[in-house]
Write an enzyme that holds these catalytic residues in place. Structure first.
Site, PDB file in Angstrom:
ATOM      1  N   ARG A 196     -12.884   3.260  -5.118  1.00  0.00           N
ATOM      2  CA  ARG A 196     -13.460   2.149  -4.332  1.00  0.00           C
ATOM      3  C   ARG A 196     -13.876   2.579  -2.942  1.00  0.00           C
ATOM      4  O   ARG A 196     -13.154   3.280  -2.247  1.00  0.00           O
ATOM      5  CB  ARG A 196     -12.415   1.029  -4.218  1.00  0.00           C
ATOM      6  CG  ARG A 196     -12.748   0.002  -3.135  1.00  0.00           C
ATOM      7  CD  ARG A 196     -12.038  -1.297  -3.313  1.00  0.00           C
ATOM      8  NE  ARG A 196     -10.620  -1.247  -2.972  1.00  0.00           N
ATOM      9  CZ  ARG A 196      -9.877  -2.339  -2.718  1.00  0.00           C
ATOM     10  NH1 ARG A 196     -10.419  -3.542  -2.791  1.00  0.00           N
ATOM     11  NH2 ARG A 196      -8.601  -2.223  -2.436  1.00  0.00           N
ATOM     12  N   HIS A 201      -4.395  -0.844  -6.339  1.00  0.00           N
ATOM     13  CA  HIS A 201      -5.793  -1.173  -6.088  1.00  0.00           C
ATOM     14  C   HIS A 201      -6.666   0.056  -5.865  1.00  0.00           C
ATOM     15  O   HIS A 201      -7.733  -0.046  -5.277  1.00  0.00           O
ATOM     16  CB  HIS A 201      -5.905  -2.112  -4.883  1.00  0.00           C
ATOM     17  CG  HIS A 201      -5.274  -3.456  -5.101  1.00  0.00           C
ATOM     18  ND1 HIS A 201      -5.289  -4.456  -4.156  1.00  0.00           N
ATOM     19  CD2 HIS A 201      -4.608  -3.971  -6.160  1.00  0.00           C
ATOM     20  CE1 HIS A 201      -4.643  -5.524  -4.624  1.00  0.00           C
ATOM     21  NE2 HIS A 201      -4.225  -5.244  -5.841  1.00  0.00           N
ATOM     22  N   ASP A 244       0.827  -1.205   0.000  1.00  0.00           N
ATOM     23  CA  ASP A 244       0.000   0.000   0.000  1.00  0.00           C
ATOM     24  C   ASP A 244       0.867   1.264   0.000  1.00  0.00           C
ATOM     25  O   ASP A 244       1.901   1.290   0.667  1.00  0.00           O
ATOM     26  CB  ASP A 244      -0.881   0.074   1.257  1.00  0.00           C
ATOM     27  CG  ASP A 244      -1.787  -1.131   1.445  1.00  0.00           C
ATOM     28  OD1 ASP A 244      -1.327  -2.271   1.276  1.00  0.00           O
ATOM     29  OD2 ASP A 244      -2.969  -0.923   1.782  1.00  0.00           O
ATOM     30  N   ASP A 282      -1.066  -2.545  -4.189  1.00  0.00           N
ATOM     31  CA  ASP A 282      -2.254  -2.537  -3.312  1.00  0.00           C
ATOM     32  C   ASP A 282      -2.810  -1.125  -3.366  1.00  0.00           C
ATOM     33  O   ASP A 282      -2.468  -0.377  -4.294  1.00  0.00           O
ATOM     34  CB  ASP A 282      -1.888  -3.001  -1.888  1.00  0.00           C
ATOM     35  CG  ASP A 282      -3.106  -3.614  -1.182  1.00  0.00           C
ATOM     36  OD1 ASP A 282      -4.208  -3.038  -1.287  1.00  0.00           O
ATOM     37  OD2 ASP A 282      -2.954  -4.659  -0.524  1.00  0.00           O
ATOM     38  N   ASP A 283      -3.625  -0.711  -2.395  1.00  0.00           N
ATOM     39  CA  ASP A 283      -4.191   0.622  -2.469  1.00  0.00           C
ATOM     40  C   ASP A 283      -3.111   1.675  -2.690  1.00  0.00           C
ATOM     41  O   ASP A 283      -2.066   1.648  -2.036  1.00  0.00           O
ATOM     42  CB  ASP A 283      -4.942   0.969  -1.178  1.00  0.00           C
ATOM     43  CG  ASP A 283      -6.197   0.131  -1.009  1.00  0.00           C
ATOM     44  OD1 ASP A 283      -6.871  -0.146  -2.009  1.00  0.00           O
ATOM     45  OD2 ASP A 283      -6.501  -0.250   0.139  1.00  0.00           O
ATOM     46  N   LYS A 285     -14.986   0.356   0.379  1.00  0.00           N
ATOM     47  CA  LYS A 285     -15.188  -1.004   0.899  1.00  0.00           C
ATOM     48  C   LYS A 285     -15.494  -0.904   2.390  1.00  0.00           C
ATOM     49  O   LYS A 285     -14.767  -0.271   3.148  1.00  0.00           O
ATOM     50  CB  LYS A 285     -13.963  -1.894   0.632  1.00  0.00           C
ATOM     51  CG  LYS A 285     -12.628  -1.238   0.925  1.00  0.00           C
ATOM     52  CD  LYS A 285     -11.421  -2.153   0.703  1.00  0.00           C
ATOM     53  CE  LYS A 285     -10.117  -1.365   0.756  1.00  0.00           C
ATOM     54  NZ  LYS A 285      -8.889  -2.135   0.852  1.00  0.00           N
TER      55      LYS A 285
END
Ligand SMILES: *[C@@H]1O[C@H](CO)[C@@H](O)[C@H](O)[C@H]1NC(C)=O
Ligand SMILES: *[C@@H]1O[C@H](CO)[C@@H](O)[C@H](O)[C@H]1NC(C)=O
Ligand SMILES: *[C@@H]1O[C@H](CO)[C@@H](O)[C@H](O)[C@H]1NC(C)=O
Ligand SMILES: *[C@@H]1O[C@H](CO)[C@@H](O)[C@H](O)[C@H]1NC(C)=O
Ligand SMILES: *[C@@H]1O[C@H](CO)[C@@H](O)[C@H](O)[C@H]1NC(C)=O
Ligand SMILES: *[C@@H]1O[C@H](CO)[C@@H](O)[C@H](O)[C@H]1NC(C)=O
Ligand SMILES: *[C@@H]1O[C@H](CO)[C@@H](O)[C@H](O)[C@H]1NC(C)=O
Length: 377
Positions: free
Chosen positions: A273, A242, A199, A220-221, A275
Site C-alpha cells: 500500500r 494492514h 501498528d 494495523d500496518d 497512501k
C-alpha cells in the site's frame, strides 16, 4: 565527580539486591584499585523485580550493560533508557510487564549511539493489551499507551525482542540513522477481535533502517514509512494487519528508496500500500516490493490511495509517486476483495515498473484513476 556518584550507586545497588557482576579478568593481573573495582562492578548491572524500574532509570549511565531481568514497571511511567552512554547494551530477560493506566506512553524509550537492545531467548515484553483493547484503538474509548520508542538512535541494533499484546502501536522509530532491526516478534494475535491500531513499526524522519527476520501478528500496518530514506526490509512475515505501507505521506515530507522483499503477507486488509494525504505536497520515489506472497486479503491485494484522510475516491496530485517497482507479487485475495486499486491524482504517478504481479481471487477493479499507462489494474 564520577567516583562519589558511582560509590553511592554501588551502595544503592548492594542494598537493593541489584547484582553488579565482577569481571573475570583473563590471567593474573595486579590487584585493581578501589576506583577500578567500583567502576567495573557497576559496568554490568542487573535490575529486576519491582524496585529495578527506578534504579535502572537513575543509574543507566553508570552501566555499560543493562540487564532488565523480569522487571515489573509501575503503571503510567516510561521505562526510560534515553541518552545512554555510547556503546551501551540493554538486555531483556524473562518477562517484563507494565502496569495498566490510561495514558499516551511510551512504555519504554531508548536513545543514544551504538546502542544494542537485545531480548534473550524466552524473554517477553508484555504490554498486557487485553486490559485496554476495546475495539476503538486510537480513535476513542480507553487512552492507550504506545509501546517502544526508538528515537534518536545512531548506529544501533534492536534484536531478538518479543513483544506481546501491545495496547496500541509497538515500535515508533523516529529520527534514527543506521539502525538494524532483526529477529523481532510482535504477537498481538489475541487482539484479533478487539485490538486496533496495533501498528508493528512506524518510521518517521529516519535514514538507513534495515529489517530482517521480523514477524508481526497485529491489527494495523505491519510496518509503515511515514517519511525517511534508504529503508530495507527482508525475510518478514505479517499476519492479520494492514500491510507493508508507505505513508500516510504528509505535507512537506519525503519518502525515498524503500525496498520490501521476500515476505509472506497473511490475512491482511491489504498487503502492498501507498497512501498519501489528501491535499499534501510531498514526494515518494524509488519504492520497490519483490517476492511478496499474499495469502488472503479482506479489502485489496495492492492499493495506491492519494485521497487519504480526504474525500474517498477523489485523489489529489500534490504528492508525486515515481519509480514504483513491483516484482513477483503473487497469491490471492478473499472473495469479496479487490485485487488491485490505484487512485492517483492527475499526473502525479509516473515511471512505474511492475512485473510478474499475479493475484487470484476477489475481483479486478474497473475504477482505477490516473494510473501510468503501462500498469494494469
Ligand atoms: C556483561 O554482560 C554481557 C551479557 O551477559 C557479557 O557478554 C559481557 O561480557 C559482560 N561484560 C562485563 C564487562 O562483564
Ligand atoms: C531470535 O530471537 C529469539 C528470542 O530472543 C531467540 O530465541 C532466537 O534464537 C533468535 N533467532 C535467531 C536466528 O537469532
Ligand atoms: C516525524 O518527525 C518530525 C520531525 O522530526 C516531527 O515533527 C513529527 O512530529 C514526527 N511525526 C510523528 C508521527 O512522529
Ligand atoms: C537504497 O537503500 C539501500 C538500503 O539502505 C542502499 O543499500 C542503497 O545504496 C540505496 N540506494 C541509493 C541509490 O541510495
Ligand atoms: C503544506 O505546506 C506548505 C508549506 O509549509 C503550506 O504552505 C501548505 O499550506 C501546506 N498544505 C497543506 C495541505 O497542509
Ligand atoms: C522473481 O522470481 C523469479 C522466479 O522465481 C526469480 O528468478 C527472480 O529472481 C525474482 N526476482 C525478484 C526481484 O524477486
Ligand atoms: C524510472 O524507473 C527506473 C527503474 O524502473 C529508474 O532506473 C529510473 O531512475 C526512474 N526514473 C525516474 C525519473 O524516476
Amino acid at each position: 565527580m564520577l567516583l562519589p556518584s558511582v560509590t553511592i550507586l554501588t551502595a544503592l545497588l548492594a542494598s537493593a539486591g541489584v547484582v553488579g557482576n565482577p569481571v573475570a579478568a583473563p590471567g593474573p593481573t595486579p590487584a585493581p584499585s578501589l576506583k577500578d573495582t567500583i567502576i567495573r562492578r557497576a559496568a554490568n548491572c542487573t535490575f529486576s523485580g519491582s524496585i529495578g524500574y527506578s534504579l535502572a532509570s537513575k543509574s543507566k549511565t553508570s552501566c555499560s550493560t543493562i540487564v532488565l531481568s523480569s522487571l515489573t514497571v509501575p503503571s503510567g511511567v516510561t521505562l526510560n533508557l534515553e541518552k545512554l552512554n555510547t556503546g551501551t547494551n540493554v538486555i531483556f530477560q524473562g518477562t517484563t510487564a507494565w502496569g495498566y493506566e490510561q495514558w499516551e506512553g511510551p512504555l519504554f524509550s531508548v536513545s543514544g549511539n551504538q546502542i544494542t537492545v537485545r531480548g534473550d531467548p524466552g524473554s517477553i515484553l508484555d504490554g498486557q493489551g487485553t486490559l485496554w483493547w476495546d475495539g476503538l484503538g486510537g480513535a476513542g474509548g480507553k487512552i492507550k499507551p504506545k509501546f517502544f520508542r526508538a528515537n534518536d538512535l545512531t548506529d544501533s541494533i534492536l534484536e531478538g525482542i518479543t513483544i506481546r499484546n501491545a495496547p496500541k502501536n509497538s515500535f515508533s522509530i523516529n529520527g534514527v540513522t543506521r539502525l538494524t532491526v532483526k529477529n523481532i516478534t510482535i504477537d498481538d494475535s489475541a487482539g484479533t477481535s478487539n485490538g486496533k491500531n496495533t501498528d508493528g513499526f512506524n518510521i518517521n524522519n529516519s535514514d538507513q533502517v534495515y529489517f530482517t527476520g521480523v514477524k508481526v501478528w497485529n491489527q494495523d500496518d505491519c510496518m509503515n514509512v511515514n517519511s525517511g530514506t534508504n529503508i530495507y526490509w527482508t525475510n518478514g512475515f505479517c499476519s492479520g494487519g494492514h500491510g507493508l505501507s508507505i505513508g500516510s505521506v504528509a505535507n512537506g515530507t519525503v519518502v525515498r528508496n524503500v525496498t520490501f522483499e521476500n515476505t509472506i503477507m497473511e490475512k491482511q486488509q491489504q498487503s502492498v500500500r501507498i497512501k498519501t494525504v489528501s491535499g499534501a505536497v510531498a514526494s515518494v520515489a524509488d519504492i520497490s516490493y519483490s517476492g511478496i506472497t499474499i495469502n488472503g486479503g479482506t479489502d485489496y491485494g495492492i492499493l495506491v490511495d492519494q485521497s487519504y484522510g480526504g474525500t474517498k475516491h477523489e485523489p489529489t496530485n500534490g504528492v508525486t509517486i515515481t519509480n514504483f517497482q513491483l516484482r513477483n507479487i503473487t497469491g490471492y485475495v478473499d472473495s469479496g476483495a479487490t485485487q488491485i486499486l490505484i487512485e492517483c491524482g492527475s499526473g502525479s504517478c509516473s515511471n512505474w515498473s511492475w512485473s510478474n504481479v499475479k493475484l487470484t481471487g476477489g475481483k479486478q477493479s474497473t475504477t482505477c484513476l490516473n494510473k501510468p499507462s503501462s500498469i494494469s489494474c
